[in-house]
Design a protein around this motif. Sequence first.
Motif, short mmCIF file in Angstrom:
data_model
loop_
_atom_site.label_atom_id
_atom_site.label_comp_id
_atom_site.label_asym_id
_atom_site.label_seq_id
_atom_site.Cartn_x
_atom_site.Cartn_y
_atom_site.Cartn_z
N VAL A 264 40.71 -40.97 6.78
CA VAL A 264 41.84 -40.09 7.08
C VAL A 264 42.27 -40.39 8.51
N ASP A 265 43.57 -40.64 8.73
CA ASP A 265 43.98 -41.05 10.08
C ASP A 265 44.06 -39.85 11.03
N ASP A 266 43.72 -40.10 12.28
CA ASP A 266 43.68 -39.04 13.29
C ASP A 266 45.02 -38.35 13.47
N GLU A 267 46.09 -39.11 13.35
CA GLU A 267 47.43 -38.54 13.55
C GLU A 267 47.74 -37.45 12.53
N SER A 268 47.33 -37.67 11.28
CA SER A 268 47.56 -36.66 10.23
C SER A 268 46.80 -35.38 10.53
N ILE A 269 45.56 -35.53 10.98
CA ILE A 269 44.76 -34.36 11.30
C ILE A 269 45.35 -33.60 12.49
N GLU A 270 45.76 -34.34 13.53
CA GLU A 270 46.31 -33.71 14.73
C GLU A 270 47.65 -33.05 14.46
N THR A 271 48.47 -33.69 13.64
CA THR A 271 49.83 -33.19 13.39
C THR A 271 49.83 -32.05 12.36
N HIS A 272 49.08 -32.22 11.29
CA HIS A 272 49.16 -31.28 10.16
C HIS A 272 47.93 -30.38 10.04
N GLY A 273 46.83 -30.76 10.66
CA GLY A 273 45.59 -30.00 10.53
C GLY A 273 44.74 -30.49 9.37
N ALA A 274 43.44 -30.19 9.44
CA ALA A 274 42.53 -30.65 8.39
C ALA A 274 42.84 -30.00 7.04
N VAL A 275 43.37 -28.78 7.09
CA VAL A 275 43.78 -28.10 5.86
C VAL A 275 45.27 -28.33 5.67
N SER A 276 45.60 -29.40 4.96
CA SER A 276 47.00 -29.78 4.77
C SER A 276 47.12 -30.73 3.59
N ALA A 277 48.33 -30.82 3.08
CA ALA A 277 48.58 -31.73 1.96
C ALA A 277 48.38 -33.18 2.38
N GLU A 278 48.80 -33.50 3.62
CA GLU A 278 48.70 -34.88 4.09
C GLU A 278 47.24 -35.33 4.17
N VAL A 279 46.37 -34.44 4.68
CA VAL A 279 44.96 -34.81 4.84
C VAL A 279 44.25 -34.87 3.48
N VAL A 280 44.47 -33.89 2.62
CA VAL A 280 43.76 -33.89 1.35
C VAL A 280 44.22 -35.05 0.47
N LEU A 281 45.45 -35.47 0.62
CA LEU A 281 45.94 -36.65 -0.10
C LEU A 281 45.16 -37.90 0.32
N GLN A 282 44.95 -38.04 1.63
CA GLN A 282 44.17 -39.18 2.12
C GLN A 282 42.69 -39.05 1.76
N MET A 283 42.20 -37.83 1.68
CA MET A 283 40.81 -37.63 1.25
C MET A 283 40.59 -38.13 -0.17
N SER A 284 41.51 -37.82 -1.07
CA SER A 284 41.35 -38.29 -2.46
C SER A 284 41.46 -39.81 -2.53
N GLU A 285 42.35 -40.37 -1.71
CA GLU A 285 42.49 -41.83 -1.67
C GLU A 285 41.21 -42.47 -1.12
N GLY A 286 40.68 -41.88 -0.05
CA GLY A 286 39.45 -42.41 0.53
C GLY A 286 38.28 -42.33 -0.42
N SER A 287 38.17 -41.23 -1.17
CA SER A 287 37.09 -41.08 -2.14
C SER A 287 37.17 -42.14 -3.23
N MET A 288 38.38 -42.42 -3.69
CA MET A 288 38.54 -43.44 -4.72
C MET A 288 38.25 -44.83 -4.17
N ASN A 289 38.66 -45.08 -2.93
CA ASN A 289 38.46 -46.41 -2.34
C ASN A 289 36.99 -46.73 -2.11
N VAL A 290 36.23 -45.75 -1.62
CA VAL A 290 34.83 -46.04 -1.31
C VAL A 290 33.96 -46.07 -2.55
N SER A 291 34.41 -45.44 -3.63
CA SER A 291 33.58 -45.35 -4.83
C SER A 291 34.04 -46.28 -5.95
#
Length: 364
Positions: A264-291
């Motif tokens: 998850v990129d730092d800019e998304s967290i800083e701009t939108h917060g950890a609880v946000s659509a932008e961050v959770v979207l990247q979380m699902s992408e990251g989960s799929m990529n690593v697994s």
Amino acid sequence: MKRDVIFVGNRLILNDAFERYILRSIKNRLTSIDSISYFDESDKGLFLHLEALLKNDSKLIIVTTKNTFTIVGKLLSTVTADNQILKEQMLIPSRANILEHGSYLLNHNNSEINVLLATEGKMLPPILIDDESRLATIHLFNEELLSAQTLLEPLAQNFDVRLEFSELIEGWLKIKIHTRRHGNLAQFIASARGLMHHKVIAASNIAAFIIERLGSHHKKLSFAESCSGGSLAHFFTSQSGASAIFEGSLVTYSNTLKANWLAVDDESIETHGAVSAEVVLQMSEGSMNVSFADYALAISGVAGPTGGTDAKPVGTVYISARSKTSVHTERFHFEGDRNYIQEQSVLMAVKMLLNIDREMFFAA
């Protein structure tokens, strides 16, 4: 006929994990439980409670400790005008007609009583009571309660069955189907599926259903969790066979782990917060990529009771569901205490998983 469970003994009352194991075992045997009662060793109300239950038709399971096993046998002998005898090193009512080590079954009028000797850290003795009630459970998705009742109640009358509805979360109804005297469960379920195409799953256990369906298609599943704290993983891993389809779950509470483990990129967290659509979207992408899984779910939110803001109050949860070909991310607001918010988040994530590939999960 009512189905009742009685726990007798302080050791059973105090041991939450053991109690949950016992109830899971009983629920696997009985179609339903109408009442659960708790009595300590010296509670004189137990005799009156047994007497009242056995005046009506009942399937009764009494769970005892080593200290209360004989006491319960003595009380049952008194209630049923019987006496105790020693059989297979157990002091039990003489009319107990089926027994195995630590378990016996007693018939009285139209009631069945199964007494179990439960020991912490040990397998529960066999449950001897038999439940012949005809009952089934289906799950209905993406339909409002009133609409479902309007559509299914006339169908239930046609096939002589009775329905009970429970809304687990918005858009997910659990429906118990009881047969009447001439009822036909199979035909009702088949007709319900035909009437509500791609909305009905005819299974009592959704986690087990998903495991079976993914396994038969050789598909894998992974998660990234924040506020749910691993509850989504537990929803599946509590079921046998989960290892065949479940790659794992990354529980990333801190922003550092969201960045390092899930990219998850730092800019998304800083701009939108950890609880946000932008961050959770990247979380699902990251989960799929690593697994390298075929499906990924991600949850981030404010479970409370603290941590909420005006913009994101307690109960705000973002969930992202992803397949190889599509992704859906949505914001929700759940109400209740911390645990209930977590549980609703898990159920909503499961519902989104089913909806992300309706052709596979809702196919007959």
